[in-house]
Design an enzyme around this catalytic site. Structure first.
Site, PDB file in Angstrom:
ATOM      1  N   ASP A   1     -36.518  39.213  -1.939  1.00  0.00           N
ATOM      2  CA  ASP A   1     -36.819  40.531  -1.389  1.00  0.00           C
ATOM      3  C   ASP A   1     -37.614  41.386  -2.367  1.00  0.00           C
ATOM      4  O   ASP A   1     -38.175  42.422  -1.976  1.00  0.00           O
ATOM      5  CB  ASP A   1     -35.535  41.250  -0.975  1.00  0.00           C
ATOM      6  CG  ASP A   1     -34.571  41.472  -2.137  1.00  0.00           C
ATOM      7  OD1 ASP A   1     -34.648  40.714  -3.119  1.00  0.00           O
ATOM      8  OD2 ASP A   1     -33.750  42.398  -2.066  1.00  0.00           O
TER       9      ASP A   1
ATOM     10  N   ARG B   1     -31.404  55.910  -0.152  1.00  0.00           N
ATOM     11  CA  ARG B   1     -30.103  55.933  -0.803  1.00  0.00           C
ATOM     12  C   ARG B   1     -29.759  57.354  -1.237  1.00  0.00           C
ATOM     13  O   ARG B   1     -30.656  58.132  -1.591  1.00  0.00           O
ATOM     14  CB  ARG B   1     -30.121  55.046  -2.052  1.00  0.00           C
ATOM     15  CG  ARG B   1     -30.083  53.565  -1.798  1.00  0.00           C
ATOM     16  CD  ARG B   1     -30.281  52.824  -3.096  1.00  0.00           C
ATOM     17  NE  ARG B   1     -30.025  51.397  -2.968  1.00  0.00           N
ATOM     18  CZ  ARG B   1     -30.453  50.495  -3.829  1.00  0.00           C
ATOM     19  NH1 ARG B   1     -31.156  50.866  -4.874  1.00  0.00           N
ATOM     20  NH2 ARG B   1     -30.178  49.224  -3.661  1.00  0.00           N
TER      21      ARG B   1
ATOM     22  N   THR C   1     -26.796  51.601  -9.281  1.00  0.00           N
ATOM     23  CA  THR C   1     -26.341  52.311  -8.089  1.00  0.00           C
ATOM     24  C   THR C   1     -24.833  52.243  -7.896  1.00  0.00           C
ATOM     25  O   THR C   1     -24.283  52.942  -7.042  1.00  0.00           O
ATOM     26  CB  THR C   1     -27.031  51.739  -6.844  1.00  0.00           C
ATOM     27  OG1 THR C   1     -26.846  50.322  -6.809  1.00  0.00           O
ATOM     28  CG2 THR C   1     -28.525  52.027  -6.882  1.00  0.00           C
TER      29      THR C   1
ATOM     30  N   HIS D   1     -22.564  42.974  -8.180  1.00  0.00           N
ATOM     31  CA  HIS D   1     -21.833  42.151  -7.233  1.00  0.00           C
ATOM     32  C   HIS D   1     -22.404  40.736  -7.231  1.00  0.00           C
ATOM     33  O   HIS D   1     -23.373  40.445  -7.944  1.00  0.00           O
ATOM     34  CB  HIS D   1     -21.844  42.769  -5.829  1.00  0.00           C
ATOM     35  CG  HIS D   1     -23.230  43.023  -5.291  1.00  0.00           C
ATOM     36  ND1 HIS D   1     -24.061  42.024  -4.834  1.00  0.00           N
ATOM     37  CD2 HIS D   1     -23.923  44.180  -5.122  1.00  0.00           C
ATOM     38  CE1 HIS D   1     -25.194  42.531  -4.412  1.00  0.00           C
ATOM     39  NE2 HIS D   1     -25.147  43.843  -4.585  1.00  0.00           N
TER      40      HIS D   1
ATOM     41  N   LYS E   1     -20.998  39.011   0.853  1.00  0.00           N
ATOM     42  CA  LYS E   1     -20.440  39.980   1.777  1.00  0.00           C
ATOM     43  C   LYS E   1     -19.196  39.394   2.429  1.00  0.00           C
ATOM     44  O   LYS E   1     -19.202  38.283   2.934  1.00  0.00           O
ATOM     45  CB  LYS E   1     -21.455  40.358   2.861  1.00  0.00           C
ATOM     46  CG  LYS E   1     -22.697  41.059   2.307  1.00  0.00           C
ATOM     47  CD  LYS E   1     -22.347  42.399   1.679  1.00  0.00           C
ATOM     48  CE  LYS E   1     -23.587  43.124   1.184  1.00  0.00           C
ATOM     49  NZ  LYS E   1     -23.277  44.396   0.530  1.00  0.00           N
ATOM     50  N   THR E   2     -18.101  40.156   2.391  1.00  0.00           N
ATOM     51  CA  THR E   2     -16.867  39.717   3.012  1.00  0.00           C
ATOM     52  C   THR E   2     -16.381  40.821   3.928  1.00  0.00           C
ATOM     53  O   THR E   2     -16.958  41.912   3.972  1.00  0.00           O
ATOM     54  CB  THR E   2     -15.777  39.443   1.958  1.00  0.00           C
ATOM     55  OG1 THR E   2     -15.387  40.693   1.361  1.00  0.00           O
ATOM     56  CG2 THR E   2     -16.270  38.499   0.881  1.00  0.00           C
TER      57      THR E   2
ATOM     58  N   LYS F   1     -33.740  48.416   2.900  1.00  0.00           N
ATOM     59  CA  LYS F   1     -32.932  49.589   3.224  1.00  0.00           C
ATOM     60  C   LYS F   1     -33.478  50.267   4.475  1.00  0.00           C
ATOM     61  O   LYS F   1     -34.679  50.372   4.668  1.00  0.00           O
ATOM     62  CB  LYS F   1     -32.934  50.588   2.053  1.00  0.00           C
ATOM     63  CG  LYS F   1     -32.367  50.013   0.760  1.00  0.00           C
ATOM     64  CD  LYS F   1     -30.890  49.763   0.897  1.00  0.00           C
ATOM     65  CE  LYS F   1     -30.295  49.218  -0.398  1.00  0.00           C
ATOM     66  NZ  LYS F   1     -30.791  47.909  -0.760  1.00  0.00           N
TER      67      LYS F   1
ATOM     68  N   LYS G   1     -24.701  36.544   4.739  1.00  0.00           N
ATOM     69  CA  LYS G   1     -25.293  36.880   3.454  1.00  0.00           C
ATOM     70  C   LYS G   1     -24.262  36.674   2.355  1.00  0.00           C
ATOM     71  O   LYS G   1     -23.139  37.162   2.436  1.00  0.00           O
ATOM     72  CB  LYS G   1     -25.780  38.331   3.454  1.00  0.00           C
ATOM     73  CG  LYS G   1     -26.607  38.693   2.232  1.00  0.00           C
ATOM     74  CD  LYS G   1     -27.201  40.089   2.359  1.00  0.00           C
ATOM     75  CE  LYS G   1     -28.063  40.419   1.142  1.00  0.00           C
ATOM     76  NZ  LYS G   1     -28.667  41.767   1.252  1.00  0.00           N
TER      77      LYS G   1
ATOM     78  N   GLN H   1     -41.709  50.297 -10.836  1.00  0.00           N
ATOM     79  CA  GLN H   1     -41.272  48.964 -11.244  1.00  0.00           C
ATOM     80  C   GLN H   1     -42.422  48.193 -11.887  1.00  0.00           C
ATOM     81  O   GLN H   1     -42.218  47.442 -12.850  1.00  0.00           O
ATOM     82  CB  GLN H   1     -40.721  48.187 -10.045  1.00  0.00           C
ATOM     83  CG  GLN H   1     -40.170  46.828 -10.447  1.00  0.00           C
ATOM     84  CD  GLN H   1     -39.310  46.193  -9.384  1.00  0.00           C
ATOM     85  OE1 GLN H   1     -38.536  46.873  -8.719  1.00  0.00           O
ATOM     86  NE2 GLN H   1     -39.434  44.901  -9.213  1.00  0.00           N
TER      87      GLN H   1
ATOM     88  N   HIS I   1     -26.031  39.634  -7.327  1.00  0.00           N
ATOM     89  CA  HIS I   1     -26.798  39.665  -8.570  1.00  0.00           C
ATOM     90  C   HIS I   1     -26.597  38.397  -9.412  1.00  0.00           C
ATOM     91  O   HIS I   1     -27.324  38.169 -10.374  1.00  0.00           O
ATOM     92  CB  HIS I   1     -26.362  40.864  -9.436  1.00  0.00           C
ATOM     93  CG  HIS I   1     -26.636  42.197  -8.813  1.00  0.00           C
ATOM     94  ND1 HIS I   1     -25.636  42.997  -8.312  1.00  0.00           N
ATOM     95  CD2 HIS I   1     -27.797  42.869  -8.608  1.00  0.00           C
ATOM     96  CE1 HIS I   1     -26.163  44.113  -7.838  1.00  0.00           C
ATOM     97  NE2 HIS I   1     -27.465  44.053  -7.996  1.00  0.00           N
TER      98      HIS I   1
END
Length: 417
Positions: free
Chosen positions: A207, A99, A53, A58, A245-246, A95, A242, A186, A61
């Protein structure tokens, strides 16, 4: 299914599960005892899937990448599954809305870009690890064939019970039929990898538990073979944020999206309470050394943070990049000088004279949008050569041909004109 209590008290025989449990990687497992037996008997094959995606993975992962690395280091064969096919559908997990659908060209470009990350962590030489693309089989499935061969093994009742579906419906947010089929696709991946490569384990974040369970059950029903699922805890900081995340957005793994220096700084700024946990998950330091480091108090804990930053950056970007980043940080923060190894933004003097402080923040990568930059400037987060920027719309005035840009206390850039 192995409960949290069972995970905490389980005594593994296999080196792989011993490492996973000692370092805090395990949240849920379909059957810890049976997986441990399989991993003890000889090499097994496991996979983690990554949708395409974006053009970089990031830090969210990274925990699954480290699982694959340890899986290989303890004698097993990892598979990195590129979601060239599933990306065309979009995972509804966690989500609020569908997306945006990506074109084939964008998906292929993203896939090519993120593949580079894995070679830093996993050895693919001589078949020691495998990288595959699920587009190779998903795109060949006819719709009627797909429904007859795989749809018969799933009930709508069960699919509606999974959190990824249930939460969207409870919030009265639309869930497209396209997304609804993601979990079937999947599961098909797991079955295909089992048939092609003897894969018996899928790993992923907590998740993904529902999606993983579907694959495990499909393999068992169609092939009458053992299959397992293993998930990691949701990774948050001690303050509840989380991980990854910044204020500036995601912490990317590709150097062209986030410099090694900024990556190093992210680890250097770890909260005190998280140092030991992150050393276990994101470095390969021995556990006794980690115990010593996390026991440090006061100012000494900063040395443990530097070690965390060095070790984590070396794994991703190499030892030279880690050393340069550490030295640039030392020069900038301990000596108050500019370092040429600091991330650099080069702009012409003419461009700078036409640029607002807002635009400069975005160009430096300190903000994701003009609105984000204005909010940060209003909060006093942006400085040029130590002087706080007050007017977001004012044009930039640099006193010399180079200057230090700083966001908060951690991120710095050298701007050269």
């Amino acid at each position: 299914m192995s409960t949290d209590a069972a995970v905490q008290t389980f005594k593994p025989r296999s080196e792989f599960l011993r490492v996973m449990l000692e370092r805090g990687f395990v949240h849920q497992c379909t059957d810890l005892a049976a997986l441990d037996e399989a991993a003890s008997a000889g090499p097994i094959t496991a996979y983690v899937g990554y949708d395409c995606t974006a053009d970089s993975l990031h830090i969210g992962h990274l925990i699954s990448i480290m699982m694959l690395r340890w899986f290989q280091k303890t004698g097993h064969r990892p598979i990195t599954l590129m979601g060239g096919g599933t990306t065309k559908v979009g995972d509804p997990t966690d989500k609020d809305q569908q997306r945006p659908l990506l074109t084939d060209a964008v998906i292929n470009a993203n896939l090519a870009s993120i593949q580079r990350t894995f070679s830093q962590f996993i050895d693919f030489a001589n078949g020691a690890a495998i990288m595959v693309n699920n587009a190779d089989w998903l795109e060949k499935l006819g719709y009627i064939e797909f429904l007859r061969d795989y749809g018969v093994h799933f009930t709508v009742n069960r699919m509606l019970a999974f959190d990824s579906v249930k939460l969207r419906l409870e919030r009265e947010q639309p869930l497209s039929f396209l997304e609804f089929n993601y979990m079937l696709m999947q599961a098909t991946d797991y079955l295909e990898l089992h048939r092609r490569h003897g894969c018996v384990l899928q790993m992923g974040g907590s998740d993904q538990w529902g999606n993983i369970i579907n694959g495990v059950e499909l393999v068992r029903r169609v092939e009458s073979k053992a299959a397992f699922g293993l998930t990691t805890p949701l990774l948050t900081t001690s303050s509840g944020q989380k991980m990854g995340k910044t204020l500036g957005g995601a912490v990317w793994l590709n150097a062209d999206r986030l410099s090694p220096y900024d990556y190093w700084q992210m680890w250097r700024n770890t909260e005190d309470a998280d140092v030991g946990r992150f050393l276990k998950l994101f470095t390969e330091l021995p556990l006794d050394e980690i115990s010593r480091l996390e026991a440090l108090g006061g100012a000494e804990i900063n040395e443990a943070k530097k070690i965390l930053a060095n070790e984590a950056t070396t794994l991703l970007h190499g030892e030279v990049a880690a050393q340069k980043s550490a030295e640039a940080a030392r020069v900038a923060f301990e000596e108050g000088r500019l370092s040429q190894d600091m991330p650099t933004l080069e702009l012409s003097r003419a461009d700078l004279e036409r640029m607002s402080h807002t635009a400069l923040m975005v160009a430096a990568g300190f903000a994701t949008s003009n609105g984000d930059a204005r909010r940060q400037i209003a909060g006093g987060a942006f400085r040029i050569d130590g002087v706080k920027v007050a007017d977001a719309n004012a044009l930039v005035e640099l006193p010399a041909s180079q200057a230090e840009l700083r966001k908060g206390n951690a991120r710095k850039r050298l701007v050269i004109s």
